[in-house]
Design an enzyme around this catalytic site. Structure first.
Site, PDB file in Angstrom:
ATOM      1  N   LYS A   1       0.825  -1.214   0.000  1.00  9.54           N
ATOM      2  CA  LYS A   1       0.000   0.000   0.000  1.00  9.54           C
ATOM      3  C   LYS A   1       0.854   1.257   0.000  1.00  9.54           C
ATOM      4  O   LYS A   1       0.489   2.257  -0.624  1.00  9.54           O
ATOM      5  CB  LYS A   1      -0.944  -0.015   1.204  1.00  9.54           C
ATOM      6  CG  LYS A   1      -2.029  -1.084   1.095  1.00  9.54           C
ATOM      7  CD  LYS A   1      -2.998  -1.025   2.260  1.00  9.54           C
ATOM      8  CE  LYS A   1      -4.091  -2.058   2.103  1.00  9.54           C
ATOM      9  NZ  LYS A   1      -5.071  -2.006   3.219  1.00  9.54           N
TER      10      LYS A   1
ATOM     11  N   LYS B   1      -7.099 -10.660  -7.801  1.00  4.96           N
ATOM     12  CA  LYS B   1      -8.340 -10.648  -7.040  1.00  4.96           C
ATOM     13  C   LYS B   1      -9.208  -9.465  -7.472  1.00  4.96           C
ATOM     14  O   LYS B   1      -8.707  -8.389  -7.753  1.00  4.96           O
ATOM     15  CB  LYS B   1      -8.014 -10.545  -5.541  1.00  4.96           C
ATOM     16  CG  LYS B   1      -9.210 -10.702  -4.629  1.00  4.96           C
ATOM     17  CD  LYS B   1      -8.775 -10.867  -3.180  1.00  4.96           C
ATOM     18  CE  LYS B   1      -8.233  -9.605  -2.591  1.00  4.96           C
ATOM     19  NZ  LYS B   1      -8.034  -9.690  -1.123  1.00  4.96           N
TER      20      LYS B   1
ATOM     21  N   LYS C   1     -11.989  -2.950  -6.125  1.00  4.35           N
ATOM     22  CA  LYS C   1     -12.575  -1.683  -6.553  1.00  4.35           C
ATOM     23  C   LYS C   1     -11.559  -0.811  -7.286  1.00  4.35           C
ATOM     24  O   LYS C   1     -11.929   0.111  -8.016  1.00  4.35           O
ATOM     25  CB  LYS C   1     -13.122  -0.928  -5.351  1.00  4.35           C
ATOM     26  CG  LYS C   1     -12.051  -0.527  -4.338  1.00  4.35           C
ATOM     27  CD  LYS C   1     -12.637   0.116  -3.119  1.00  4.35           C
ATOM     28  CE  LYS C   1     -11.539   0.587  -2.158  1.00  4.35           C
ATOM     29  NZ  LYS C   1     -10.716  -0.530  -1.645  1.00  4.35           N
TER      30      LYS C   1
END
Length: 327
Positions: free
Chosen positions: A109, A192, A195
């Site tokens: 991240k 996966k 969004k």
């Protein structure tokens, strides 16, 4: 049993539902279930305050629309329960810098945020997650592969605290959901569903025509024959798993139904099932969102129940480390 979901999108997607949320509904039948909308985790990256407020309420409405029952489960918003942050600070003071640095999700991240822009909150987010779990004395935590490392940190911190200050925390066990599906991105079936990749993501509040179009444009392959082979035919396998997840049929039975057919019928059935599930869900969600006062009442009651469960544990934690017990 404790689990949580971040309010980081306007709509849940099919991967959220098949991967976790449908199990939330089942688990509340025979577990003491605590389900959190983890908005403190959502602010580890920049977010507009009004967007966060809207998405938090929308997340609650969607959970209710999926039949998470606030009478059988404790359904709450994390930031309304200050015990989470109180416990997290104590646990941060027991966490080694190197230990936190090894968390792979932080590396992933922070790379997206850009070098030097990642917040300290993003770095310590796994410790807050540990606090989320430990203050409820949860002995079972549903986890996917991407959260297994964080649960191991939680277990280490619980054992470290117990060894240093006396037996205080339950050491939680991972609860692997055998029926959970890993729904892949429709345009990149080796990744996966997320969004962050809108073309390959089936957002459940989308217009039915948009959902059907995305399914029918799903990437398959040049083999031309339906077979369940996640390695060689990941796009086809993903569509078969979506059908299996929405019908409850074993993926082997679904595969057998399409033996000898091309990909057209497979995509058509997957699209019809997705729309048939998403349409009533979207209608129910919008009905719930039309009554914000009732949603706020449910949130406030859930927070009261969560605080009733966590206050004694945090008071015990504070007393053991020599702090004044919070009011």
């Amino acid at each position: 049993m404790l689990s949580g979901i971040q309010p980081t999108a306007d709509s849940f997607h099919l991967g959220n539902y098949l991967g976790a949320l449908r199990q939330w509904v089942r688990l509340q039948e025979d577990h003491e279930a605590f389900y959190a909308i983890v908005d403190l985790h959502a602010i580890t990256v920049p977010v507009d305050p009004e967007v966060l407020r809207r998405r938090t309420r929308a997340s609650l409405a969607q959970l209710l629309a999926l039949d998470v029952d606030p009478e059988r489960s404790v359904l709450f918003v994390q930031s309304q329960v200050p015990e989470h942050a109180q416990a997290a600070w104590v646990l941060q003071c027991l966490t080694g810098f190197g230990e936190a640095s090894r968390m792979t999700q932080f590396k992933d991240k922070s790379a997206k945020e850009g070098s030097g822009n990642a917040s300290v909150g993003l770095f310590t987010y796994p410790v807050l997650q540990a606090a989320d779990i430990l203050i409820y004395s949860a002995d079972k935590v549903p986890v996917g592969e991407d959260q297994r490392q964080h649960l191991e940190l939680t277990r280490d911190l619980a054992q470290r605290f117990n060894n240093r200050f006396g037996d205080t925390f339950t050491v939680p066990e991972p609860f692997i959901l055998k029926s959970a599906a890993r729904v892949a991105d429709l345009q990149n079936p080796t990744a996966k569903m997320s969004k962050s990749s809108p073309p390959g993501c089936l957002e459940l509040l989308d217009d039915p025509a948009v959902l059907a179009k995305k399914v029918k444009r799903a990437v398959t392959d040049s083999v031309g024959a339906v077979a369940y082979d996640p390695i060689e035919q990941p796009g086809v396998a993903n569509l078969l798993e979506i059908i299996a997840g929405l019908t409850g049929d074993p993926v082997t039975d679904v595969t057998a139904r399409f033996a000898g057919s091309g990909y057209g019928p497979l995509k058509t059935e997957a699209a019809e099932l997705v729309v048939a599930f998403a349409q009533p869900f979207a209608v129910r969600t919008r009905e719930l969102l039309a009554d914000p006062a009732e949603l706020d009442r449910i949130m406030d009651r859930g927070a009261e129940r969560a605080r009733e469960a966590t206050r004694p544990k945090v008071a015990e934690m504070y007393e053991r480390v020599g702090l004044r017990i919070p009011l």
